[in-house]
Design a protein around this motif. Sequence first.
Motif, short mmCIF file in Angstrom:
data_model
loop_
_atom_site.label_atom_id
_atom_site.label_comp_id
_atom_site.label_asym_id
_atom_site.label_seq_id
_atom_site.Cartn_x
_atom_site.Cartn_y
_atom_site.Cartn_z
N LEU A 187 0.82 -1.21 0.00
CA LEU A 187 0.00 0.00 0.00
C LEU A 187 0.85 1.26 0.00
O LEU A 187 0.51 2.27 -0.63
CB LEU A 187 -0.93 -0.01 1.23
N THR A 188 1.99 1.20 0.67
CA THR A 188 2.91 2.35 0.67
C THR A 188 3.52 2.54 -0.71
O THR A 188 3.64 3.66 -1.21
CB THR A 188 4.01 2.14 1.72
N LEU A 190 2.29 1.85 -3.49
CA LEU A 190 1.30 2.36 -4.44
C LEU A 190 1.27 3.89 -4.50
O LEU A 190 0.71 4.46 -5.44
CB LEU A 190 -0.09 1.84 -4.09
N GLN A 191 1.83 4.53 -3.49
CA GLN A 191 1.84 6.00 -3.50
C GLN A 191 2.80 6.55 -4.54
O GLN A 191 2.73 7.73 -4.89
CB GLN A 191 2.22 6.52 -2.10
N ASP A 192 3.72 5.69 -5.01
CA ASP A 192 4.72 6.12 -5.98
C ASP A 192 4.11 6.05 -7.39
O ASP A 192 3.66 4.99 -7.82
CB ASP A 192 5.95 5.22 -5.89
N LYS A 193 4.09 7.16 -8.10
CA LYS A 193 3.48 7.24 -9.43
C LYS A 193 4.18 6.31 -10.42
O LYS A 193 3.53 5.67 -11.25
CB LYS A 193 3.52 8.69 -9.95
N GLN A 196 3.17 2.84 -9.83
CA GLN A 196 1.83 2.61 -10.36
C GLN A 196 1.86 2.43 -11.87
O GLN A 196 1.19 1.54 -12.43
CB GLN A 196 0.92 3.78 -10.00
N ASN A 241 -7.20 -0.44 -8.37
CA ASN A 241 -7.23 0.94 -8.88
C ASN A 241 -8.64 1.33 -9.29
O ASN A 241 -9.08 2.46 -9.08
CB ASN A 241 -6.25 1.08 -10.05
#
Length: 266
Positions: A187-188, A190-193, A196, A241
């Motif tokens: 989950l952490t 996933l914050q990175d563009k 993603q 997403n």
Amino acid sequence: MGDTNKTPTEEEIDQASDLRSQAAAAYSEQKFDEAIDLYTKAIELNPGNALFHAKRGQAFLKLKKPNACIRDCDKALELNCDSAAAYKFRGRAHRLLGNWEKSANDLRQACKLDFDEEADEWLREVTPNAKKLEQHRIKQERKRAERESKKAQHKARAHAKERKQQQQQQPQEQKPANDIRFDPEFLTALQDKEFQQMLMDIAKSPENIEKYKSNPKFAKIAEFGNKIGLENVAKMFEGLNRTQAPPPKPEPKAEPKLHDFDDNLD
């Protein structure tokens, strides 16, 4: 009762036989105490003779001493399991004690080994009561079995109810151990563009994995991929997403057109 391990001499065997004859004569004269004393002396000389024990038991029976009779007959049967006399006198002793079923069993066995009219008469005397007790015992055993069965069923239902309550109290949805959607590191990440974008690209085409292997951030994807497979990680992200994507913003409403009221001022 005498030492049954003793091996009597021929002389002792003869003496015991003479004492037995004297005891039988005393018994026929209803001198039962004297008969018991003579049988006891015979047993001391030849303790391994089952008949001596059974006959002394018979004398005890005449003196209304059923327990002493039973002890002697037990010993006789220990020495000779086919002693009809021991079964007969023990059966009569049980009759005096009111042990109807035991009495019937012993007397029946005595008649089977060596039919005796007196034993048969005693057997017919105790059989009605023995049958009543047997039927009563069978009935009681059946009731007891039914109670135990109901108790077991009640206990089983109680356990089933308890398990059901425990299951209902548990969370409706538990996190699977291998579902990385609930992994804090995932989950952490996933914050990175860029992370993603890599996942989205792999989700479109698994072949795109090759072009990202040199990217340092691919190591994290590979780590999650070792758990459930790279393609599954990507597909999971694609589904995640979609479910977590914010709803589209509504289009702004067009502002009302302002009319030029100056034309109407003239």
